[in-house]
Write a protein that holds these residues in place. Structure first.
Motif, PDB file in Angstrom:
ATOM      1  N   PHE A  67       2.832  -7.719   2.165  1.00 34.65           N
ATOM      2  CA  PHE A  67       1.703  -7.174   1.409  1.00 34.65           C
ATOM      3  C   PHE A  67       1.144  -6.007   2.200  1.00 34.65           C
ATOM      4  O   PHE A  67       0.897  -6.124   3.402  1.00 34.65           O
ATOM      5  CB  PHE A  67       0.620  -8.238   1.177  1.00 34.65           C
ATOM      6  N   VAL A  68       0.967  -4.891   1.533  1.00 39.39           N
ATOM      7  CA  VAL A  68       0.496  -3.672   2.175  1.00 39.39           C
ATOM      8  C   VAL A  68      -0.820  -3.267   1.526  1.00 39.39           C
ATOM      9  O   VAL A  68      -0.911  -3.179   0.299  1.00 39.39           O
ATOM     10  CB  VAL A  68       1.533  -2.537   2.027  1.00 39.39           C
ATOM     11  N   THR A  69      -1.847  -3.052   2.353  1.00 42.98           N
ATOM     12  CA  THR A  69      -3.113  -2.552   1.840  1.00 42.98           C
ATOM     13  C   THR A  69      -3.197  -1.064   2.149  1.00 42.98           C
ATOM     14  O   THR A  69      -2.786  -0.605   3.212  1.00 42.98           O
ATOM     15  CB  THR A  69      -4.316  -3.288   2.458  1.00 42.98           C
ATOM     16  N   VAL A  70      -3.721  -0.327   1.190  1.00 43.79           N
ATOM     17  CA  VAL A  70      -3.831   1.123   1.300  1.00 43.79           C
ATOM     18  C   VAL A  70      -5.254   1.535   0.979  1.00 43.79           C
ATOM     19  O   VAL A  70      -5.825   1.108  -0.022  1.00 43.79           O
ATOM     20  CB  VAL A  70      -2.860   1.824   0.321  1.00 43.79           C
ATOM     21  N   SER A  71      -5.811   2.366   1.848  1.00 41.49           N
ATOM     22  CA  SER A  71      -7.076   3.033   1.550  1.00 41.49           C
ATOM     23  C   SER A  71      -6.746   4.484   1.233  1.00 41.49           C
ATOM     24  O   SER A  71      -6.031   5.149   1.998  1.00 41.49           O
ATOM     25  CB  SER A  71      -8.033   2.958   2.739  1.00 41.49           C
ATOM     26  N   VAL A  94       7.306  -3.791  -5.615  1.00 38.00           N
ATOM     27  CA  VAL A  94       7.472  -4.432  -6.922  1.00 38.00           C
ATOM     28  C   VAL A  94       6.162  -4.624  -7.679  1.00 38.00           C
ATOM     29  O   VAL A  94       6.179  -4.913  -8.880  1.00 38.00           O
ATOM     30  CB  VAL A  94       8.222  -5.781  -6.800  1.00 38.00           C
ATOM     31  N   GLU A  95       5.025  -4.470  -6.979  1.00 38.94           N
ATOM     32  CA  GLU A  95       3.732  -4.624  -7.651  1.00 38.94           C
ATOM     33  C   GLU A  95       2.694  -3.822  -6.889  1.00 38.94           C
ATOM     34  O   GLU A  95       2.690  -3.795  -5.660  1.00 38.94           O
ATOM     35  CB  GLU A  95       3.328  -6.102  -7.694  1.00 38.94           C
ATOM     36  N   VAL A  96       1.824  -3.160  -7.644  1.00 42.95           N
ATOM     37  CA  VAL A  96       0.721  -2.400  -7.057  1.00 42.95           C
ATOM     38  C   VAL A  96      -0.514  -2.680  -7.905  1.00 42.95           C
ATOM     39  O   VAL A  96      -0.480  -2.533  -9.132  1.00 42.95           O
ATOM     40  CB  VAL A  96       1.006  -0.876  -7.063  1.00 42.95           C
ATOM     41  N   VAL A  97      -1.591  -3.099  -7.252  1.00 41.81           N
ATOM     42  CA  VAL A  97      -2.851  -3.327  -7.962  1.00 41.81           C
ATOM     43  C   VAL A  97      -3.954  -2.515  -7.287  1.00 41.81           C
ATOM     44  O   VAL A  97      -3.931  -2.312  -6.075  1.00 41.81           O
ATOM     45  CB  VAL A  97      -3.232  -4.824  -8.017  1.00 41.81           C
ATOM     46  N   ARG A  98      -4.878  -2.019  -8.104  1.00 43.13           N
ATOM     47  CA  ARG A  98      -6.036  -1.293  -7.582  1.00 43.13           C
ATOM     48  C   ARG A  98      -7.176  -2.288  -7.433  1.00 43.13           C
ATOM     49  O   ARG A  98      -7.409  -3.121  -8.308  1.00 43.13           O
ATOM     50  CB  ARG A  98      -6.435  -0.163  -8.539  1.00 43.13           C
ATOM     51  N   LEU A  99      -7.888  -2.222  -6.307  1.00 48.25           N
ATOM     52  CA  LEU A  99      -8.906  -3.212  -5.976  1.00 48.25           C
ATOM     53  C   LEU A  99     -10.295  -2.593  -5.880  1.00 48.25           C
ATOM     54  O   LEU A  99     -10.431  -1.383  -5.730  1.00 48.25           O
ATOM     55  CB  LEU A  99      -8.576  -3.847  -4.607  1.00 48.25           C
ATOM     56  N   THR A 100     -11.285  -3.446  -5.917  1.00 47.70           N
ATOM     57  CA  THR A 100     -12.638  -3.038  -5.562  1.00 47.70           C
ATOM     58  C   THR A 100     -12.812  -3.263  -4.066  1.00 47.70           C
ATOM     59  O   THR A 100     -12.021  -3.961  -3.438  1.00 47.70           O
ATOM     60  CB  THR A 100     -13.697  -3.875  -6.312  1.00 47.70           C
ATOM     61  N   GLY A 101     -13.840  -2.674  -3.484  1.00 46.44           N
ATOM     62  CA  GLY A 101     -14.121  -2.914  -2.069  1.00 46.44           C
ATOM     63  C   GLY A 101     -13.540  -1.838  -1.176  1.00 46.44           C
ATOM     64  O   GLY A 101     -13.236  -0.733  -1.604  1.00 46.44           O
ATOM     65  N   SER A 102     -13.347  -2.196   0.095  1.00 45.28           N
ATOM     66  CA  SER A 102     -12.929  -1.207   1.090  1.00 45.28           C
ATOM     67  C   SER A 102     -11.435  -0.897   1.040  1.00 45.28           C
ATOM     68  O   SER A 102     -10.989   0.094   1.606  1.00 45.28           O
ATOM     69  CB  SER A 102     -13.301  -1.695   2.494  1.00 45.28           C
ATOM     70  N   ILE A 103     -10.659  -1.732   0.403  1.00 48.30           N
ATOM     71  CA  ILE A 103      -9.228  -1.497   0.224  1.00 48.30           C
ATOM     72  C   ILE A 103      -9.035  -0.990  -1.199  1.00 48.30           C
ATOM     73  O   ILE A 103      -9.541  -1.576  -2.148  1.00 48.30           O
ATOM     74  CB  ILE A 103      -8.411  -2.791   0.433  1.00 48.30           C
ATOM     75  N   ASP A 104      -8.286   0.095  -1.349  1.00 45.40           N
ATOM     76  CA  ASP A 104      -8.096   0.667  -2.680  1.00 45.40           C
ATOM     77  C   ASP A 104      -6.918   0.062  -3.438  1.00 45.40           C
ATOM     78  O   ASP A 104      -7.002  -0.160  -4.638  1.00 45.40           O
ATOM     79  CB  ASP A 104      -7.905   2.184  -2.566  1.00 45.40           C
ATOM     80  N   TYR A 105      -5.811  -0.200  -2.725  1.00 46.58           N
ATOM     81  CA  TYR A 105      -4.601  -0.704  -3.381  1.00 46.58           C
ATOM     82  C   TYR A 105      -3.969  -1.805  -2.543  1.00 46.58           C
ATOM     83  O   TYR A 105      -4.023  -1.776  -1.315  1.00 46.58           O
ATOM     84  CB  TYR A 105      -3.567   0.419  -3.568  1.00 46.58           C
ATOM     85  N   LEU A 106      -3.354  -2.756  -3.241  1.00 50.22           N
ATOM     86  CA  LEU A 106      -2.556  -3.800  -2.615  1.00 50.22           C
ATOM     87  C   LEU A 106      -1.151  -3.689  -3.197  1.00 50.22           C
ATOM     88  O   LEU A 106      -0.973  -3.703  -4.418  1.00 50.22           O
ATOM     89  CB  LEU A 106      -3.142  -5.182  -2.899  1.00 50.22           C
ATOM     90  N   LEU A 107      -0.170  -3.557  -2.310  1.00 51.92           N
ATOM     91  CA  LEU A 107       1.223  -3.430  -2.711  1.00 51.92           C
ATOM     92  C   LEU A 107       1.974  -4.685  -2.304  1.00 51.92           C
ATOM     93  O   LEU A 107       1.769  -5.194  -1.203  1.00 51.92           O
ATOM     94  CB  LEU A 107       1.892  -2.241  -2.023  1.00 51.92           C
ATOM     95  N   ARG A 108       2.823  -5.163  -3.181  1.00 49.40           N
ATOM     96  CA  ARG A 108       3.718  -6.267  -2.838  1.00 49.40           C
ATOM     97  C   ARG A 108       5.111  -5.670  -2.696  1.00 49.40           C
ATOM     98  O   ARG A 108       5.636  -5.056  -3.633  1.00 49.40           O
ATOM     99  CB  ARG A 108       3.702  -7.369  -3.890  1.00 49.40           C
ATOM    100  N   VAL A 109       5.673  -5.847  -1.511  1.00 54.81           N
ATOM    101  CA  VAL A 109       6.959  -5.254  -1.180  1.00 54.81           C
ATOM    102  C   VAL A 109       7.955  -6.385  -0.919  1.00 54.81           C
ATOM    103  O   VAL A 109       7.659  -7.304  -0.159  1.00 54.81           O
ATOM    104  CB  VAL A 109       6.834  -4.350   0.073  1.00 54.81           C
ATOM    105  N   VAL A 110       9.121  -6.308  -1.537  1.00 55.05           N
ATOM    106  CA  VAL A 110      10.153  -7.334  -1.409  1.00 55.05           C
ATOM    107  C   VAL A 110      11.359  -6.713  -0.699  1.00 55.05           C
ATOM    108  O   VAL A 110      11.853  -5.660  -1.109  1.00 55.05           O
ATOM    109  CB  VAL A 110      10.556  -7.873  -2.799  1.00 55.05           C
ATOM    110  N   LEU A 111      11.803  -7.382   0.364  1.00 59.07           N
ATOM    111  CA  LEU A 111      12.808  -6.795   1.258  1.00 59.07           C
ATOM    112  C   LEU A 111      13.821  -7.825   1.751  1.00 59.07           C
ATOM    113  O   LEU A 111      13.527  -9.019   1.767  1.00 59.07           O
ATOM    114  CB  LEU A 111      12.101  -6.225   2.495  1.00 59.07           C
TER     115      LEU A 111
END
Length: 151
Positions: A67-71, A94-111
């Motif tokens: 899981f990768v968080t992006v600001s 495989v998935e990207v969601v936009r969030l509220t709060g100090s983190i803008d995006y959460l990415l789910r990466v499958v490897l």
């Protein structure tokens, strides 16, 4: 408007979309042809978007999740569009969601492995400037529901 019978049909199908119409009908007290008409109606009205196969990720060599968080660097429409394009170009994301709060995006990466994350990270930062990027490696999946709570 969904009826209780429609919800029951959806619940059966989300657990196993290969369930024979006769079995669905028996569970919801409808004939197979009436079931077929209801399912067609649910499809036409967008309740059923598509049928998919659930793949065993480990068996196909993709057991690792990060899981990768992006600001965001900025919150402009241009940056947002560039970010959307960047993540769309990396199939391991495989998935990207936009969030509220100090983190803008959460990415789910499958490897295949944790070592492969560096390649994905480099591909992402080469496409878009971000303020911060943090990664968390999944050690154990405690719960991963594949169905919606329709009941």
């Amino acid at each position: 408007m969904l009826t209780p019978r429609d919800l029951a049909i959806l619940d059966i199908l989300q657990r196993d979309s290969d369930t024979p119409l006769a079995d669905i009908g028996a569970k919801v007290h409808l004939s197979p042809s009436a079931c077929s008409r209801r399912i067609a109606h649910l499809r036409e009205n967008g309740y059923i978007r598509r049928n998919v196969a659930m793949i065993d990720r480990a068996r196909v060599g993709l057991p690792t999740t990060v899981f990768v968080t992006v600001s965001a660097r900025t919150h402009s429409a241009g940056w947002t569009e560039q970010f959307r394009h960047a993540v769309a170009q990396i199939p391991e994301i495989v998935e990207v969601v936009r969030l509220t709060g100090s983190i803008d995006y959460l990415l789910r990466v499958v490897l295949p492995s944790v070592d492969d994350y560096d390649r994905v990270y480099k591909a992402l930062v080469a496409r878009i400037e971000m303020n911060t990027v943090n990664a968390s490696i999944v050690m154990e999946t405690v719960k991963a529901a594949e169905t919606l709570p329709l009941g």
